[in-house]
Design a protein around this motif. Structure first.
Motif, PDB file in Angstrom:
ATOM      1  N   SER A 174      19.533 -16.900 -51.102  1.00 48.51           N
ATOM      2  CA  SER A 174      19.130 -17.293 -52.455  1.00 48.51           C
ATOM      3  C   SER A 174      17.816 -18.055 -52.442  1.00 48.51           C
ATOM      4  N   GLN A 175      17.061 -17.934 -53.523  1.00 51.26           N
ATOM      5  CA  GLN A 175      15.789 -18.637 -53.618  1.00 51.26           C
ATOM      6  C   GLN A 175      15.965 -20.158 -53.629  1.00 51.26           C
ATOM      7  N   THR A 199      10.973 -16.159 -53.973  1.00 48.33           N
ATOM      8  CA  THR A 199      11.954 -15.169 -54.427  1.00 48.33           C
ATOM      9  C   THR A 199      11.964 -13.957 -53.506  1.00 48.33           C
ATOM     10  N   GLU A 200      10.761 -13.472 -53.151  1.00 46.63           N
ATOM     11  CA  GLU A 200      10.669 -12.325 -52.250  1.00 46.63           C
ATOM     12  C   GLU A 200      11.123 -12.698 -50.840  1.00 46.63           C
ATOM     13  N   ARG A 228       6.159 -24.352 -57.631  1.00 43.24           N
ATOM     14  CA  ARG A 228       5.720 -23.175 -56.883  1.00 43.24           C
ATOM     15  C   ARG A 228       4.844 -23.578 -55.698  1.00 43.24           C
ATOM     16  N   ASN A 243       5.745 -16.369 -51.945  1.00 41.46           N
ATOM     17  CA  ASN A 243       6.687 -16.045 -53.021  1.00 41.46           C
ATOM     18  C   ASN A 243       8.103 -16.262 -52.489  1.00 41.46           C
ATOM     19  N   LYS A 281      14.871 -12.583 -50.823  1.00 41.29           N
ATOM     20  CA  LYS A 281      15.348 -11.195 -50.798  1.00 41.29           C
ATOM     21  C   LYS A 281      15.245 -10.613 -49.392  1.00 41.29           C
TER      22      LYS A 281
END
Length: 313
Positions: free
Chosen positions: A29-30, A20-21, A55, A18, A24
């Motif tokens: 930034s993703q 995005t995770e 993805r 993931n 974080k």
């Protein structure tokens, strides 16, 4: 190629692909993570990740080889940072130990007390979990060390050292019929409801194995991760308890009696687990020496370097 790209690849895997995770976790930034990974793939000439649209879904075969190299490189980088910190401040820093409840509650307090007296500037943290969980904490660099029973002995990526031996005891209320037995047997125990550890904890596998080889099926009324919980329900008269010997204290547990059960369930060995190839601060060696007086820094370094054959209790 740069270290940011390598960190992004490692974190993407740790965050179950993931991005995005992963972003974080790394405070970025993703899109930046995604771009850096693509640039690394282009430089290497292979796809590190399998994709569905934009993805990522998993590692490719060359990606698994890349990840192994990334882990080694980042481990060396972390080691360099620790070396610098240690020589800058020999007796300060942080130290995280992952362990089970039984170890934290009964075995470690005197060791932790002695360690903190010797190294008052070290910030010590204790994390708790089952053996599988605490092994993962060390492998993922969330903890410097794990302490548990034999369950952590054969985890890939970990080096383990024996600490001390212990045996199980059967705990019962005063005047319980089992106290009349000269040498308690599995058959006698199996006639009573049993209260003992959860299957992931504190030598439970040896308990189950002992009954199984005698073709006995005890009535396990209650399972717990905490010996204090087990003792509470035994005191209520709900069944016979089986706990680690270190968890019983005659002065504290005046409402119970303990019966030695080493002849039934064998000897257990608690072990220290360290990440293979990791750099150890000086005070980590000192902690192990406090925990296991038969160990010293030279022996620990030999084991960490791969000489593991001659270090069993």
């Amino acid at each position: 190629m740069n270290l940011h790209q390598l960190r992004f690849v490692r974190e993407a895997v740790r965050q179950n692909f993931n991005l995005t995770e992963a972003a974080k976790a790394l405070y970025t930034s993703q899109p930046g993570v995604s771009k850096a990974i693509i640039e690394l793939e282009e430089e290497l000439g292979v796809d590190i990740f399998t994709r569905h649209g934009k993805r990522i879904r998993g590692l490719t075969e060359p990606g698994r080889a890349v990840l192994r190299s990334v882990e080694l490189i980042m481990q060396e980088i972390d080691g360099l940072k620790r070396i610098g910190k240690e020589f800058a401040a020999q007796d300060t820093g942080s130290f995280t130990i992952a362990t089970t409840h039984t170890q934290a509650r009964y075995a470690l307090p005197p060791v932790v007390q002695a360690f903190m007296y010797r190294f008052p500037k070290v910030r010590l943290s204790l994390l708790q979990g089952n053996p599988r969980q605490i092994a993962e904490m060390v492998l993922k660099d969330q903890a410097d060390m794990a302490i548990a029973t034999e369950a952590i002995a054969n985890v890939d990526g970990l080096v383990t050292l024996p600490c001390y031996q212990w045996e199980h005891v059967v705990v019962v209320p005063p005047e319980h019929p089992l106290l009349k037995s000269k040498t308690i047997t599995l058959e006698e125990i199996a006639t009573f409801p049993l209260i003992t550890y959860d299957s992931a904890f504190t030598g439970r596998a040896k308990i189950d194995h002992a009954f199984a080889i005698r073709s006995l099926k005890p009535d396990v009324l209650l399972e717990a991760i905490d010996a204090d919980v087990i003792k509470t329900y035994v005191e209520l008269g709900m069944g016979v308890g089986i706990i680690a010997g270190m968890a019983f204290n005659e002065e504290r547990d005046k409402g119970l009696r303990a019966i030695s059960a080493g002849h039934l369930f064998g000897t257990n060995v608690s072990r220290v687990a360290l990440k293979q190839g990791s750099y150890l601060r000086g005070y980590v060696y000192s902690f192990i020496e406090l925990l296991t007086p038969t160990m010293n820094r030279k022996l620990i370094e030999q084991v960490m370097s791969g000489e593991k054959d001659n270090y069993e209790l």
